[in-house]
Write a protein that holds these residues in place. Structure first.
Motif, short mmCIF file in Angstrom:
data_model
loop_
_atom_site.label_atom_id
_atom_site.label_comp_id
_atom_site.label_asym_id
_atom_site.label_seq_id
_atom_site.Cartn_x
_atom_site.Cartn_y
_atom_site.Cartn_z
N LEU A 114 -7.49 11.52 4.56
CA LEU A 114 -7.11 12.91 4.79
C LEU A 114 -5.81 13.00 5.59
CD1 LEU A 114 -7.86 15.88 4.50
CD2 LEU A 114 -9.32 15.66 6.50
N LYS A 115 -5.58 12.05 6.47
CA LYS A 115 -4.40 12.08 7.33
C LYS A 115 -3.24 11.26 6.79
CE LYS A 115 -7.21 12.82 11.45
NZ LYS A 115 -7.77 12.20 12.68
N THR A 116 -3.45 10.53 5.71
CA THR A 116 -2.39 9.66 5.19
C THR A 116 -2.14 9.84 3.70
OG1 THR A 116 -3.95 7.85 4.72
CG2 THR A 116 -2.93 7.90 6.92
N PRO A 147 3.35 20.64 13.91
CA PRO A 147 2.03 20.54 14.58
C PRO A 147 1.10 19.62 13.80
CG PRO A 147 2.73 22.83 14.35
CD PRO A 147 3.65 22.02 13.50
N ASN A 148 0.27 18.91 14.53
CA ASN A 148 -0.65 17.97 13.90
C ASN A 148 -2.08 18.33 14.26
OD1 ASN A 148 -1.76 15.78 12.61
ND2 ASN A 148 -1.24 14.31 14.21
N GLY A 149 -2.90 18.56 13.25
CA GLY A 149 -4.31 18.79 13.48
C GLY A 149 -4.67 20.25 13.60
N GLY A 194 -1.67 30.16 -0.38
CA GLY A 194 -0.70 29.07 -0.29
C GLY A 194 0.00 28.94 1.04
N THR A 195 -0.28 29.83 1.97
CA THR A 195 0.32 29.74 3.30
C THR A 195 -0.25 28.56 4.07
OG1 THR A 195 0.56 32.14 3.35
CG2 THR A 195 0.75 30.99 5.45
N LEU A 196 0.62 27.85 4.78
CA LEU A 196 0.18 26.66 5.53
C LEU A 196 -0.71 27.06 6.69
CD1 LEU A 196 0.56 23.55 5.84
CD2 LEU A 196 2.39 24.08 7.47
N ILE A 197 -1.89 26.44 6.75
CA ILE A 197 -2.82 26.63 7.86
C ILE A 197 -2.66 25.51 8.88
CG2 ILE A 197 -5.25 26.54 8.50
CD1 ILE A 197 -5.94 28.01 6.00
N ALA A 198 -2.58 24.27 8.38
CA ALA A 198 -2.50 23.13 9.29
C ALA A 198 -1.90 21.94 8.56
CB ALA A 198 -3.88 22.77 9.83
N THR A 199 -1.32 21.04 9.34
CA THR A 199 -0.81 19.77 8.85
C THR A 199 -1.59 18.65 9.55
OG1 THR A 199 1.39 20.75 8.65
CG2 THR A 199 1.25 18.37 8.51
N LEU A 200 -2.03 17.68 8.77
CA LEU A 200 -2.79 16.55 9.31
C LEU A 200 -2.04 15.26 9.00
CD1 LEU A 200 -6.37 17.50 8.02
CD2 LEU A 200 -5.27 18.24 10.13
N TYR A 201 -1.85 14.43 9.99
CA TYR A 201 -1.15 13.17 9.70
C TYR A 201 -1.38 12.14 10.80
CZ TYR A 201 2.45 15.23 12.79
OH TYR A 201 3.13 15.82 13.83
N ASP A 204 0.84 -1.19 0.00
CA ASP A 204 0.00 0.00 0.00
C ASP A 204 0.88 1.25 0.00
OD1 ASP A 204 -2.19 -1.60 0.11
OD2 ASP A 204 -2.54 -1.35 2.26
N PRO A 205 0.38 2.34 -0.54
CA PRO A 205 1.14 3.59 -0.47
C PRO A 205 1.40 3.96 1.00
CG PRO A 205 -0.72 3.79 -1.97
CD PRO A 205 -0.89 2.50 -1.25
N VAL A 206 2.56 4.51 1.25
CA VAL A 206 2.89 4.89 2.63
C VAL A 206 2.06 6.09 3.04
CG1 VAL A 206 5.23 3.99 2.54
CG2 VAL A 206 4.80 6.36 1.86
N ALA A 207 1.83 6.17 4.34
CA ALA A 207 1.07 7.31 4.88
C ALA A 207 1.90 8.58 4.74
CB ALA A 207 0.72 7.06 6.33
N VAL A 208 1.29 9.61 4.16
CA VAL A 208 1.96 10.89 3.94
C VAL A 208 1.12 11.99 4.55
CG1 VAL A 208 2.91 12.47 2.22
CG2 VAL A 208 2.91 10.00 1.78
N ARG A 209 1.75 12.92 5.22
CA ARG A 209 1.00 14.00 5.86
C ARG A 209 0.35 14.89 4.81
NH1 ARG A 209 6.37 17.14 8.08
NH2 ARG A 209 6.67 18.56 6.33
N SER A 210 -0.82 15.42 5.17
CA SER A 210 -1.56 16.33 4.29
C SER A 210 -1.44 17.75 4.81
CB SER A 210 -3.04 15.92 4.23
OG SER A 210 -3.19 14.65 3.62
#
Length: 757
Positions: free
Chosen positions: A324-326, A288-290, A74-81, A61-67
Motif C-alpha cells: 500500500l505504501k510502495t 503529507p504522508n499518511g 477524484g480529489t486527493l484525500i491522502a498520500t501514503l509512502y 524489484d519495482p521501485v517504491a512508488v507513493r500511493s
C-alpha cells in the motif's frame, strides 16, 4: 621523507603488478575490473572465487512508488509512502537534467561499459594512499545497482550488506553492473537511476524532487534547478537546501562549473545560473504522508483498515501495508466531499472543541452501502481535546472505538420483525406507564430468558395504542410486550440480517428481555447502514468505503465491491417506513426534525441513565445516524458535568440533543438530490395477516394451551390471576383477545381467573 616516498612507490608498483596478474589470471574479464583486491587483505584467489559465484543477472524489484487515496470525485484525500516517488520516463525529464547528473556523477557514462576504468584507477590510488575506501569511483550503472540492492533489502542485515564499505560489496556491484549493462541501454539505465535516487528531504526520484523543491515537473526543470538536484545525489542530507542553503548553493555551483568544464553549457549560461536563487523556501511543497495528514483522517484510517483486510494486496497484513505504501496504488473511496462538508458543518454548528461529550455522524447511501460521510466532534491528534479514536466505527482496528448502546433506535428491528410475522400497523396493546415483567418469559433462539426483577416504565405517552402510535411516542411498555409476543429470536435475526452486531466484540447482539430498548454496543456506521436497508425497501448492502483500487499501471486490483441482498420483503420495509415516518410527524418524538418536502423516517434513542442519545433517520436517498455520548470510561450520565456546544447538557434526549446534529447534516447532504417518496404499505401489511384465536375462555389451562398450540400459536400462562366471571383457575381471557386475532406463531398469554367479578 625518503621512506615515505619509497613506500608510496612500492604501493603503486604493487598495484600495477596486481592488475596485471588479475588480467592474466582471468579475474579481469568482460569489462569487470577487480580494483580493490589486496588493498584490504583480500587475496586474488578469494577475489576470483567471489566473482565466479555471483549471479550473472540482477533481479530488480519495482521501485517504491507513493500511493494515493481519493474521494469519489477524484480529489486527493491522502498520500501514503515509504519513499515519496513518482516515476517518469526519460523523455519526460528535461535534457538539461540528464546532462547535469551525467556531468557530476559519471561524465563518461555513455563511453564506458559497466565500469569506468579511469575513475576506478583514480579511486584506487586515493584509497591506497588513505589506507581505506574513500572514493568508490562508481559509475552511474554501479550506483544504480547499489540503490537497487538497497531497495531489494527486506531485512536490516540485507540493508547492511548492500551499503557496507567493503571491497566484497564493490565486487558484487561490479558483477551486477555488467549484467545490467547487458540487459538495458544506457538511456534505460539513466532513466531508472533518476527515478530511484534519493534527492533529499524525503524525496526519491527526479519528478518528486522537482515538485518538492520547485513546484515544477522534471520536464520543466531549469539549468540551476537541475544543477541543484544533480548535486544532491552525492549527499542528500548534507546538501539539502532546506537544511543548509549556503552549502546547497556551493554544491550546485560545483555542478555548474563541471558542466562548463565539459562544455555542456556555455559561459553565459553558467554565469546566469550561478546568480540564480537556490530555492524559494516559501514554495517548497511538502507532500503529507499518511492519514494523520489528511483532511479526513478518521475516514482515511478506516479506509486503510479495510485495505489491509484485502488479500489481493498481499498474503499478510505486513505485506499489504508495504504494498500500500510502495505500490503506487490509486484507491478511490466512496467519500462525497459535499456531504462530508454538510456533516462537518453540523458538527461545527452544534459542538465546541472543549465539549466533554462527543458527537459523531455517519451518512450512507441506501441500495449501495456507500459510506458518503463520517465526522465527529473530537479532532484527530494527541493533544488536548483531541483523540485517535474513530467514534463512528467498530473496534476492529486500533482506532475503532466500538460504539455505544443504541437505546430505542433498536425498536425499528422489533417493528420489522413484527410486520414480517403479519402483525398489522394498527395492532393495539394496552401499554401502561409502568409494567411488571419480573420473571416473565421471553423466547430466544435457543430457549427462554427472563429477568427476576424488571419493572420498566415509559418516558412518554402510553395507553391502549397502535404500533404506529407506539413508534410515534416511543412507548417502552408497548414494545416490550410486542417483543414478547414476536419473540426475541426474530428481532435478533432481523437485526443481524441488517448488519447489527456488538461493535466491541463483533458478536451477535444479546437476546435479553430489554433488547428492544437497546442492547450491546452499536456504531453510527452500523446503525445508519441498517436504517438504509429500510430506505432501500429491504435491500441490505455491506458498508463500502473502497470503491476501487488500481495499481501503478492503472490496472484494477480485485477488491470487494457493492454487495447487496434482499433481507426483508419490500412490503415489510414499506411498512417499517410508514411506522417510522410517524415519528417525524407532528407530535412524534422526531416531529421537530422534519424539513423540506422530503419523505423522512427516523427513530430516537436514549440509553439507560442517559449515557448516550441517538437519532437515526433516512430519506429514500440517504440514511444517517448521529450520537452524542460520554466516551470516557466508566461512562456517566450526560446530565452530570457534561457539555455540548459549550453548554451544560440539562436534558439529554435523542430528539433534542442528537436530533439537531442529524437534521443539519442530512438537510445539507440531501440538498440538490432528486425528491423521492416512500412506497405506501400494502393493505395486507396495514391490516396484518392474522386469524381469530380459538375461543378458550372458561377452559382449564391445559386444554386452552393445547387448543392454542394446535392452532399454531406459542403459549405462556401468566402467574397473575385476574378478575373475571369465569370460574377460578379457568381461562379468563387471552392476550391478544380471541376476536383481535394474531399472526400464526405469535405468543399468546393465557390469564387465569381469580373467580372474582
Amino acid at each position: 621523507m625518503r621512506t615515505d616516498r619509497g613506500g608510496g612507490g612500492n604501493k603503486a608498483r604493487a598495484l600495477v603488478t596486481f592488475l596485471t596478474v588479475s588480467v592474466l589470471s582471468g579475474a579481469l574479464a568482460a569489462g569487470l575490473v577487480i580494483p580493490f583486491a589486496g588493498l584490504a587483505g583480500v587475496g586474488s584467489e578469494k577475489v576470483v572465487e567471489t566473482v565466479q559465484t555471483l549471479p550473472r543477472e540482477l533481479e530488480i524489484d519495482p521501485v517504491a512508488v507513493r500511493s494515493r487515496i481519493l474521494a469519489a470525485d477524484g480529489t486527493l484525500i491522502a498520500t501514503l509512502y515509504e519513499q515519496n516517488r513518482v516515476p517518469v520516463s526519460l523523455s519526460y525529464i528535461n535534457p538539461i537534467m540528464r546532462k547535469a547528473i551525467v556531468a557530476i556523477e559519471d561524465s563518461r557514462f555513455y563511453e564506458h561499459g559497466a565500469l569506468d576504468l579511469k575513475g576506478t584507477l583514480r579511486a584506487m590510488l586515493r584509497n591506497q594512499s588513505e589506507g581505506e575506501v574513500q572514493q568508490g569511483g562508481s559509475s552511474i550503472t554501479q550506483q544504480y545497482v547499489k540503490l537497487s540492492l538497497v531497495e531489494k533489502a527486506k531485512t536490516a542485515e540485507e540493508r547492511r550488506r548492500a551499503t557496507a564499505v567493503t571491497y566484497e560489496r564493490k565486487l558484487t556491484e561490479l558483477r551486477y553492473a555488467i549484467a545490467v549493462e547487458s540487459q538495458y541501454s544506457k538511456d534505460q539505465i539513466l532513466e531508472r537511476y533518476l527515478n530511484v535516487v534519493n534527492f533529499g528531504d524525503g524525496t526519491y526520484g527526479v519528478q518528486a524532487a522537482a515538485q518538492h523543491y520547485f513546484r515544477t515537473s522534471a520536464k520543466n526543470l531549469t539549468l540551476p534547478q537541475a544543477a541543484l538536484l544533480a548535486g544532491l545525489v552525492k549527499n542528500p542530507t548534507g546538501y539539502d537546501p532546506t537544511n543548509n542553503m549556503a552549502r546547497a548553493k556551493a554544491r550546485r555551483d560545483v555542478v555548474l562549473r563541471r558542466m562548463l568544464e565539459l562544455r555542456v553549457i556555455s559561459l553565459h549560461q553558467a554565469n546566469t545560473a550561478l546568480k540564480a536563487p537556490v530555492i524559494d523556501p516559501a514554495r517548497v511543497l511538502k507532500v503529507p504522508n499518511g492519514c494523520a495528514s489528511s483532511r479526513y483522517p478518521f475516514y482515511c484510517e478506516y479506509v486503510v483498515s479495510k485495505l489491509l483486510q484485502n488479500p489481493a494486496l498481499g498474503p499478510t497484513v505486513k505485506d499489504r501495508d508495504h504494498y500500500l505504501k510502495t505500490g503506487g496504488l490509486t484507491v478511490t473511496t466512496s467519500l462525497d466531499r459535499r456531504m462530508q462538508k454538510a456533516a462537518q458543518a453540523s458538527i461545527n454548528e452544534h459542538t465546541k472543541r472543549k465539549d466533554s461529550a462527543i458527537a459523531a455522524i455517519t451518512i450512507v447511501q441506501p441500495g449501495t452501502g456507500l459510506v458518503k460521510a463520517m465526522v465527529q466532534s473530537k479532532q484527530y491528534g494527541k493533544g488536548a481535546y483531541q483523540t485517535a479514536y474513530n467514534y463512528n466505527v467498530e473496534k476492529s482496528y486500533p482506532g475503532g472505538f466500538g460504539g455505544f448502546q443504541n437505546g430505542s433506535t433498536m425498536k425499528a428491528f422489533t417493528i420489522a420483525a413484527a410486520i414480517s410475522k403479519g402483525i398489522p400497523l394498527d395492532y393495539r396493546i394496552n401499554s401502561p406507564q409502568q409494567i411488571n415483567l419480573s420473571g416473565k418469559r421471553f423466547r430466544t433462539c435457543t430457549g427462554w430468558t427472563r429477568d427476576p426483577d424488571y419493572t420498566p416504565q415509559n418516558s412518554t405517552r402510553g395507553g391502549n395504542i397502535t404500533l404506529v402510535e407506539a413508534a410515534r411516542y416511543s412507548t417502552n411498555t408497548y414494545f416490550l410486550q410486542l417483543s414478547q409476543r414476536v419473540g426475541l429470536c426474530p428481532i435478533a435475526k432481523t437485526a443481524q440480517a441488517l448488519g447489527m452486531y456488538n461493535g466491541q466484540t463483533l458478536e451477535p447482539l444479546d437476546q435479553v428481555i430489554s433488547m428492544t430498548l437497546g442492547v450491546g454496543y452499536v456504531t453510527p456506521l452500523m446503525l445508519s447502514n441498517a436504517y438504509a436497508t429500510f430506505a432501500a425497501r429491504g435491500k441490505y448492502c455491506k458498508p463500502l468505503l473502497v470503491a476501487s483500487v488500481e495499481d501503478k499501471s492503472r490496472r484494477p486490483i480485485d477488491t470487494p465491491g457493492i454487495e447487496c441482498k434482499q433481507v426483508l420483503r419490500p412490503e415489510v420495509a414499506d411498512g417499517v417506513n410508514r411506522v417510522l415516518s410517524a415519528v417525524m410527524e407532528p407530535g412524534g418524538t422526531g416531529g421537530r426534525l422534519n424539513f423540506g418536502n422530503w419523505d423522512l423516517a427516523g427513530k430516537t434513542g436514549t440509553i439507560q441513565e442517559n449515557k448516550a442519545v441517538w437519532y437515526a433517520g433516512y430519506a429514500p436517498n440517504l440514511a444517517g445516524a448521529a450520537v452524542v455520548a460520554d466516551a470516557n470510561l466508566p461512562y456517566t450520565n450526560l446530565m452530570y458535568r457534561h457539555t455540548l456546544d459549550g453548554r451544560d447538557i440539562s436534558d439529554p434526549t435523542g430528539s433534542g440533543t442528537a436530533g439537531p446534529l442529524w437534521q443539519t447534516a442530512m438537510q445539507g447532504a440531501l440538498e440538490g438530490m432528486p425528491l423521492r417518496r416512500f412506497v405506501a404499505p400494502t393493505a395486507t401489511v396495514s391490516s396484518g395477516d392474522r386469524t381469530n384465536l380459538p375461543p378458550v375462555n372458561g377452559m382449564n389451562p391445559d386444554e386452552a394451551e393445547d387448543a392454542l398450540r394446535q392452532a399454531g400459536y406459542d403459549v405462556v400462562i401468566s402467574d397473575d390471576r385476574v378478575d373475571s366471571p369465569e370460574n377460578e383457575g379457568t381461562v379468563a381471557y387471552t392476550d391478544p383477545r380471541s376476536h383481535e386475532g394474531a399472526p400464526e406463531g405469535s405468543l399468546v398469554t393465557i390469564y387465569l381467573s381469580n373467580g372474582q367479578n
